[in-house]
Design an enzyme around this catalytic site. Structure first.
Site, short mmCIF file in Angstrom:
data_model
loop_
_atom_site.label_atom_id
_atom_site.label_comp_id
_atom_site.label_asym_id
_atom_site.label_seq_id
_atom_site.Cartn_x
_atom_site.Cartn_y
_atom_site.Cartn_z
N ASP A 37 97.85 114.85 40.55
CA ASP A 37 97.11 114.68 39.31
C ASP A 37 96.10 113.54 39.43
O ASP A 37 94.95 113.66 39.00
CB ASP A 37 98.12 114.41 38.18
CG ASP A 37 97.44 114.09 36.87
OD1 ASP A 37 96.67 114.95 36.40
OD2 ASP A 37 97.66 112.99 36.33
N GLU A 57 98.53 121.02 41.41
CA GLU A 57 98.47 119.56 41.59
C GLU A 57 99.31 119.12 42.79
O GLU A 57 98.89 118.25 43.55
CB GLU A 57 98.95 118.85 40.31
CG GLU A 57 97.95 118.96 39.18
CD GLU A 57 98.36 118.16 37.95
OE1 GLU A 57 97.46 117.67 37.26
OE2 GLU A 57 99.57 118.03 37.68
#
Lengths: 235, 235
Positions: B51, B123
């Protein structure tokens, strides 16, 4: 030229030599300084970039150092480290306030001590270093400057009792009843997420999510404090 | 071994050769797969790291490409690009669902199509690539894979009318009155921030901040949709 002073200080203290000194000057310029002046760049765009550099650097550090800690704990630690209060603490260590270019108006109303201005400026400086030297060197710089904060976050020395702080804040103006309402929860028992709202009789002040009721309440109180613009000192 | 298939696909399509294939396997493992099995690593920690990698990469791209756009606009564009819906869109392009290891229970209840599982896995894969190849190569990989999303965000082709979506959602179960209340505003006129809450008669559903009332209302509606776990498709 005080900002030259700061650039020299940075270069000397952290053994770096900037190719692009202009970026550091921009990093040291608050938006208020640009009002009524032509062609002045200020630090908001750099702050946008610096925030992400800091976030990745701290994420990577925690990820690599705490191989057995689950994601939830890493996220919690990171939020203690990457936050306005930490950035403010770093700014104070650097004595940053006196180097920032700002409008007279901002200065008169305490701008050089304002948490948000100082915190944002630290992020902008991180971006300026990143643009000069790239990720690796900036990472080292960040870890060096946030070492005490990271250490405190890891050892749970950062006491963040937001609920107490919120109560103190609200009761300054007389007795106020504060309620924490569990709005919902979701997920399996071992990874359950709790959603809490903190309210007075009239208003919802904030909301928070957490892996325990207690954590979600603390986060709701923190949210309320932020919305009330109350600064919580953590170090 | 379907996950081998995905690693080969990645290596071939993006011309990379992983030193550490185990990390990609972990990235493709959902937490449900680890329940009741010993010593299985799953992708949540990688998601935490990925992320931040994605966030920095997109921030840097926008910062360098749009030199005249103010911070507020960059932040807005970034939030259109770095979000669950974008990640889901990328996962669908990769046909990722079929490669993820998950429990039978998760699979039976639609896990392979679940937005959050697919988005989180993207992610985690970004983190795995980052740990193998470092920031620069991962950055190129991200820009390549998010190109259409970035393009759409820049050209305002992503229509995100969260208010309409929220209304549709709430009125599925009968007539509900929705109010947007401006809670406060702050800052000088040219950089004023608005804080809005979206409420039904009984509850505060969400809150949002923005540089216009309209923007803060859209953000409050988006917050409410998230809290209600409503997926908004944007592409």
């Amino acid at each position: 030229m005080e900002e030259i002073g700061f650039i020299e200080l940075l270069e000397k203290k952290f053994n770096m030599s900037f190719n692009n000194k202009e970026i550091i000057e921009v990093a040291l310029t608050h938006s208020s300084y640009a009002n009524g002046r032509k062609n002045i760049k200020f630090n908001e765009r750099l702050e946008f970039l610096g925030d992400s550099v800091l976030q990745l650097c701290i994420s990577e550090y925690l990820f690599l150092k705490y191989k057995s800690k689950p994601e939830g704990e890493l996220t919690k630690k990171r939020s203690l480290i990457v936050c306005e209060n930490s950035l403010y603490h770093v700014a104070k260590k650097w004595n940053l306030g006196k180097y920032i270019k700002m409008s007279k108006g901002e200065e008169i109303t305490g701008g050089r001590e304002r948490t948000s201005i100082l915190a944002d400026c630290v992020e902008a400086i991180i971006a300026a270093i990143y643009l000069n030297f790239g990720y690796e060197k900036t990472g080292k710089f960040i870890i060096e400057n946030f070492e005490d904060i990271i250490e405190n976050a890891i050892k749970n020395r950062i006491i963040m009792d937001y609920k107490t702080k919120l109560q103190e804040t609200l009761q300054k103006d007389g007795d106020v009843s504060i309620e924490y309402n569990l709005v919902k929860y979701e997920g399996p028992p071992h990874r359950r997420k709790f959603y809490t709202e903190v309210c007075t009789e009239k208003n919802v002040l904030g909301s928070g999510v957490g892996y325990s009721k207690k954590e979600s309440e603390q986060n709701a109180a923190q949210d309320a404090l932020m919305k009330l613009n109350v600064k919580v000192s953590m170090l």
